[in-house]
Design an enzyme around this catalytic site. Sequence first.
Site, mmCIF file in Angstrom:
data_model
loop_
_atom_site.group_PDB
_atom_site.id
_atom_site.type_symbol
_atom_site.label_atom_id
_atom_site.label_comp_id
_atom_site.label_asym_id
_atom_site.label_seq_id
_atom_site.Cartn_x
_atom_site.Cartn_y
_atom_site.Cartn_z
ATOM 1 N N LYS A 173 0.860 -1.195 0.000
ATOM 2 C CA LYS A 173 0.000 0.000 0.000
ATOM 3 C C LYS A 173 0.887 1.233 0.000
ATOM 4 O O LYS A 173 1.514 1.575 1.000
ATOM 5 C CB LYS A 173 -0.904 0.046 1.244
ATOM 6 C CG LYS A 173 -1.905 1.205 1.141
ATOM 7 C CD LYS A 173 -2.403 1.718 2.437
ATOM 8 C CE LYS A 173 -1.563 2.789 3.077
ATOM 9 N NZ LYS A 173 -1.460 4.054 2.314
ATOM 10 N N GLU A 246 10.676 1.211 10.062
ATOM 11 C CA GLU A 246 11.677 2.253 9.768
ATOM 12 C C GLU A 246 10.982 3.585 9.995
ATOM 13 O O GLU A 246 10.154 4.003 9.184
ATOM 14 C CB GLU A 246 12.168 2.134 8.326
ATOM 15 C CG GLU A 246 12.901 0.845 8.008
ATOM 16 C CD GLU A 246 14.280 0.764 8.654
ATOM 17 O OE1 GLU A 246 14.693 1.720 9.347
ATOM 18 O OE2 GLU A 246 14.948 -0.273 8.469
ATOM 19 N N CYS A 280 14.398 10.621 5.757
ATOM 20 C CA CYS A 280 14.408 10.212 7.170
ATOM 21 C C CYS A 280 15.778 10.426 7.790
ATOM 22 O O CYS A 280 15.899 10.953 8.883
ATOM 23 C CB CYS A 280 13.982 8.757 7.281
ATOM 24 S SG CYS A 280 14.966 7.677 6.251
ATOM 25 N N GLU A 377 11.233 16.405 14.582
ATOM 26 C CA GLU A 377 11.661 16.057 13.222
ATOM 27 C C GLU A 377 11.069 17.074 12.261
ATOM 28 O O GLU A 377 9.865 17.135 12.085
ATOM 29 C CB GLU A 377 11.165 14.654 12.855
ATOM 30 C CG GLU A 377 11.644 14.245 11.494
ATOM 31 C CD GLU A 377 11.059 12.930 11.011
ATOM 32 O OE1 GLU A 377 9.924 12.594 11.361
ATOM 33 O OE2 GLU A 377 11.764 12.241 10.254
HETATM 34 P P1 NAD Z 1 3.000 8.432 7.822
HETATM 35 O O1 NAD Z 1 3.301 7.631 9.039
HETATM 36 O O2 NAD Z 1 2.020 9.551 7.943
HETATM 37 O O3 NAD Z 1 2.428 7.509 6.672
HETATM 38 C C1 NAD Z 1 3.144 6.408 6.160
HETATM 39 C C2 NAD Z 1 2.186 5.376 5.599
HETATM 40 O O4 NAD Z 1 1.386 4.842 6.658
HETATM 41 C C3 NAD Z 1 1.214 5.902 4.556
HETATM 42 O O5 NAD Z 1 1.098 4.934 3.533
HETATM 43 C C4 NAD Z 1 -0.090 6.028 5.342
HETATM 44 O O6 NAD Z 1 -1.251 5.906 4.543
HETATM 45 C C5 NAD Z 1 0.021 4.839 6.282
HETATM 46 N N1 NAD Z 1 -0.796 4.933 7.503
HETATM 47 C C6 NAD Z 1 -1.232 6.055 8.141
HETATM 48 N N2 NAD Z 1 -1.919 5.703 9.263
HETATM 49 C C7 NAD Z 1 -1.916 4.350 9.330
HETATM 50 C C8 NAD Z 1 -2.434 3.391 10.268
HETATM 51 N N3 NAD Z 1 -3.106 3.774 11.347
HETATM 52 N N4 NAD Z 1 -2.207 2.084 10.039
HETATM 53 C C9 NAD Z 1 -1.491 1.680 8.969
HETATM 54 N N5 NAD Z 1 -0.992 2.531 8.045
HETATM 55 C C10 NAD Z 1 -1.194 3.854 8.220
HETATM 56 O O7 NAD Z 1 4.413 8.942 7.278
HETATM 57 P P2 NAD Z 1 4.684 9.932 6.062
HETATM 58 O O8 NAD Z 1 4.284 11.317 6.510
HETATM 59 O O9 NAD Z 1 4.122 9.370 4.794
HETATM 60 O O10 NAD Z 1 6.294 9.845 5.925
HETATM 61 C C11 NAD Z 1 7.163 10.671 6.619
HETATM 62 C C12 NAD Z 1 7.772 9.925 7.804
HETATM 63 O O11 NAD Z 1 8.434 8.738 7.349
HETATM 64 C C13 NAD Z 1 8.846 10.708 8.525
HETATM 65 O O12 NAD Z 1 8.677 10.579 9.910
HETATM 66 C C14 NAD Z 1 10.147 10.022 8.096
HETATM 67 O O13 NAD Z 1 11.220 10.174 8.989
HETATM 68 C C15 NAD Z 1 9.713 8.620 7.984
HETATM 69 N N6 NAD Z 1 10.641 7.851 7.150
HETATM 70 C C16 NAD Z 1 11.482 6.941 7.747
HETATM 71 C C17 NAD Z 1 12.403 6.225 6.989
HETATM 72 C C18 NAD Z 1 13.354 5.240 7.621
HETATM 73 O O14 NAD Z 1 13.947 4.451 6.890
HETATM 74 N N7 NAD Z 1 13.520 5.226 8.922
HETATM 75 C C19 NAD Z 1 12.454 6.428 5.606
HETATM 76 C C20 NAD Z 1 11.598 7.357 5.025
HETATM 77 C C21 NAD Z 1 10.680 8.052 5.810
#
Ligand code: NAD
Length: 475
Positions: A173, A246, A280, A377
């Site tokens: 997804k 992650e 990230c 962040e």
């Molecule tokens: P997010 O957590 O808002 O969303 C990520 C995904 O989770 C999306 O596909 C979203 O639809 C889904 N999602 C949202 N609520 C959910 C739930 N309750 N259950 C299951 N899935 C759900 O993150 P974002 O804003 O898309 O991305 C930015 C974040 O990602 C930042 O915090 C960044 O640091 C992190 N990130 C981490 C890494 C790493 O490798 N550690 C890499 C890239 C991004």
Amino acid sequence: MRFYPMIINGQPVTADARFGVINPASGEVFAEVAQGSAAHVDQAVAAAQAAFPAWSAMPDGERQRLLHELGNALEAHMPELMELVTRESGKPLNGLNGVGAGMEVGGAIAWTHVTADLDLPVEVIQDNDEARVEVHRKPLGVVGSITPWNWPLLIAVWHVIPALRAGNTVLIKPSEYTPLATLRFVELANGLLPPGVLNVVTGGAEVGAAMATHPGIAKIVFTGSTETGRRIMQSAAGNLKRLTLELGGNDAGIVLPDVDVKAVAPQLLAATLHNNGQTCACLKRLYVHDSIYEPLCAELARLAEAAVVGDGLQPETQLGPLQNREQLAVVEALADDARNRGARVLCGGRRLPGGGYFYAPTVIADAEDGMRVVDEEQFGPLVPVIRYGDVDDAIARANASDNGLGGSLWSADPVRAGELARRLECGTVWVNEHGAVQPDAPFGGVKQSGIGVEFGRHGLAEYTSLQTVKVMKRR
Ligand code: NAD
């Protein structure tokens, strides 16, 4: 307007409802995708379960061959995928320091080939007159992948390819903000793989939540915010799903007094403005020694002001827009908070005109621990520079964070810097570099930045369970 269907069991699938995908450079919808539901998740999991026996039983060499073919297919479609990534994520085709859609698609191709070649050989623990004891790695079943919007295609590949390599089948997804390159990737994969091996359902949190609770999914690999990671962990408890999480980072970089300011400034700026600060593991807090503080701040501001900000489809653009309106508001609030609390905004500090989500690259001097831009962040083109006098104190302040993804030391003496860097509490430390990852070295977070690692043998092992086989030789 072009519509991109989901793909379940090798077939395009539509839904009653659709949602739009916005180009962040214009703020306008340019494509539509299906609004998937829990019923689509059920359908996709059933297809992946049905495909699992044959896929997991396929000889390793055959699965490797198919994944290499997929890598070749990505390469053959590189310009098309780059344009999709730029249009949905906003990142430039080329970008500052080469960080752009070309890097994203190029990385996806490289990771696919390197991961296809990885092996987890059988381990022999004992082999004597009494018995032979072997440890085998077995696939888990159906893996659910949930991805964010910042590196949509690359992170999809990071999840999907090792899962498939290890013999699992997958439902992915993508983020509702950036589903298109992933849909195209899954479409290309379905031209090569048996039906049901790789499925995609589009939608928002509700689709992700349906996956996290689904009893037919054995493991979730999730990249996104720490808050969502926690929710997924709770939802996954029902069937004890395996998890790789992650999550967010707030990486510190510590600049020692012996650096050459002019030489190090462009590298520091590239590491903080990596993907417009939306990576990230990019540099998000910069601790600079008092003796070089003012000249380094001035040089960073000079370079940031010179960066070309614009629509990523223009070849000269170095930095694109923020990916979405909400993120733009967060970045603006953090910069305003720092200014209101006495920090010096040396350049930027404002939105840029037009319909897109543009914010000028911003160097913030006299930033301090306790300010939101340092403690949270920030995920944007902000460069908070914090003054320090004593390196032990700087390390303590860098470690005084719930996050633990990456960290770096910058110095003319890499050996000493390497020793200091190992005191940072994070999954990866770099010396004179920040944020670079590679497909054969493990990457992951400690503390609230995640659980588990990706890449290389260590990452591949997370898509398997161990089976110990003991065969007695004496009867
Ligand atoms: P997010 O957590 O808002 O969303 C990520 C995904 O989770 C999306 O596909 C979203 O639809 C889904 N999602 C949202 N609520 C959910 C739930 N309750 N259950 C299951 N899935 C759900 O993150 P974002 O804003 O898309 O991305 C930015 C974040 O990602 C930042 O915090 C960044 O640091 C992190 N990130 C981490 C890494 C790493 O490798 N550690 C890499 C890239 C991004």
